[in-house]
Design an enzyme around this catalytic site. Structure first.
Site, PDB file in Angstrom:
ATOM      1  N   CYS A 154       0.801  -1.218   0.000  1.00  0.00           N
ATOM      2  CA  CYS A 154       0.000   0.000   0.000  1.00  0.00           C
ATOM      3  C   CYS A 154       0.839   1.277   0.000  1.00  0.00           C
ATOM      4  O   CYS A 154       0.342   2.332  -0.394  1.00  0.00           O
ATOM      5  CB  CYS A 154      -0.930   0.007   1.210  1.00  0.00           C
ATOM      6  N   ASN A 155       2.064   1.200   0.465  1.00  0.00           N
ATOM      7  CA  ASN A 155       2.928   2.377   0.486  1.00  0.00           C
ATOM      8  C   ASN A 155       3.536   2.689  -0.872  1.00  0.00           C
ATOM      9  O   ASN A 155       4.115   3.752  -1.090  1.00  0.00           O
ATOM     10  CB  ASN A 155       4.064   2.193   1.491  1.00  0.00           C
TER      11      ASN A 155
END
Length: 375
Positions: A154-155
């Site tokens: 997700c980063n």
């Protein structure tokens, strides 16, 4: 504190008189099918009160998803890893195409203007990757430089944006395009366990694309020589938490013969506890403080993650209104979530020249990525 004028900001952070890279366009896309949390419980006949509670107390109302096909008895098929991978490719290309076309239209650009294409995904592994597939699908110049960022989680949107900004800075006036492509329903395991239920209650499908340029292109391509509409990308920082390397995983599940997500229940608190450390690193040597930040664009990781970040940074509900709105309407769209939030911020039209903002994403590693931006 007196906020620097834009030209002073450029000199302070870029180390030279040339303009820093700037976002000049945004486009997003979701599948044509979406479901409320209650509809998902009904679709899969989930009666376990613990699982139902996870779904119904997630602060999510609806998510775009591509569910398994229906069987004659009305139940959903159990997809093989190969079928999931095909879903990842087919759904991903369709959403990415829509997001890219919307982004280029927003920026007043065409496919021939794209000089660099960076594709980000975590929900499947393809070789060749999305960059090659999209160049073929869209008819982008075959000499376009490209990069695929795969498996970071997700980063990854901000990890990739660092590379995109670097390319744009090294090629003034040229256009770099980044697209996050996450068909999260191609990474689901349906087994009724609490591990899979947490994941299945959270993620949604979606794609987001942004166009970035530097130099004269940052102002001239934004519409008849008018002012650029997006913020300048001034500085990036990264904070990895090695002790929590196993807290978020997407790895092989022998029991199901496919990949599956795992989220440790302590993730929100680990991320929240390190948010201020990551912010301090980002603002180091800038002369800026948290109180100087006017706008926050944060990954929609989940209700507990958002609450933990808010508590540790002292942010208001208003500060994270776009983040919670994206979570409510789309769920966690992995690497592209923060761009959905940025799109909502931009649509408000409230950011003014001289204001600063923070982009923040969180994911496996465990990792917190941040970017300092200025309008």
């Amino acid at each position: 504190m007196e906020v620097p004028h834009e030209s002073e900001t450029q000199r302070l952070f870029s180390g030279q008189n040339s303009a820093p890279p700037r976002i000049i366009g945004i486009g997003t896309a979701v599948p044509g099918t979406s479901y409320t949390q209650q509809e998902m419980l009904d679709e899969f006949g989930i009666t376990d009160p613990r699982v139902r509670s996870i779904f119904l107390n997630s602060a999510i109302e609806r998510r775009g998803l591509t569910l398994p096909p229906l069987l004659p008895d009305g139940t959903r098929a159990m997809e093989t890893q190969g079928e999931l991978l095909q879903k990842h490719a087919t759904t991903g290309v369709a959403m990415a195409r829509e997001a890219i076309e919307a982004c280029l239209k927003d920026a007043g650009l065409g496919l021939a203007d794209v000089g660099y294409l960076c594709c980000v995904t975590t929900t499947g592994l393809l070789t060749p990757g999305f960059s090659a597939l999209l160049i073929r699908e869209l008819g982008i110049d075959v000499h376009c430089s490209r990069l695929d960022v795969v498996g970071m989680g997700c980063n990854a949107g901000l990890n990739a944006l660092t590379a995109v900004a670097g390319w744009a800075k090294a090629h003034p006036g040229e256009i770099a395009l980044m697209v996050c492509v996450e068909a999260c329903s191609a990474a689901y395991v349906f087994d009724g366990t609490m591990r899979s239920s947490v994941v299945n209650s959270l993620f949604g499908d979606g794609s987001a694309a942004i166009a970035v340029t530097s130099g004269t292109g940052a102002t001239e391509v934004a519409g008849a020589g008018g002012p650029a509409r997006g913020p300048a990308l001034l500085k990036f920082s990264s904070c990895i938490i090695p002790d929590a390397v196993d807290a978020m995983r997407y790895d092989w599940d022998d029991d199901h013969g496919k990949f599956s997500f795992y989220l440790d229940p302590e993730v929100p608190y680990v991320v929240g506890a390190h948010a201020e450390i990551a912010l301090d690193k980002l603002l180091e040597d800038t002369g800026l403080r948290l109180s100087d930040i006017s706008h926050w664009v944060i990954h929609s990781g989940g209700k507990k993650v958002i609450d933990s970040v808010r508590a540790n940074l002292g942010l208001s509900r208003h500060d994270v209104r776009h983040t919670t709105g994206v979570l409510r309407d789309h769920g966690n769209i992995s690497s592209g979530s923060f761009l959905f939030s940025y799109e909502r911020l931009r649509s408000e039209g409230i950011a003014t020249p001289g204001e600063f903002g923070i982009f923040m994403t969180m994911g496996p590693g465990s990792t917190i990525e941040m970017a300092l931006v200025a309008w």
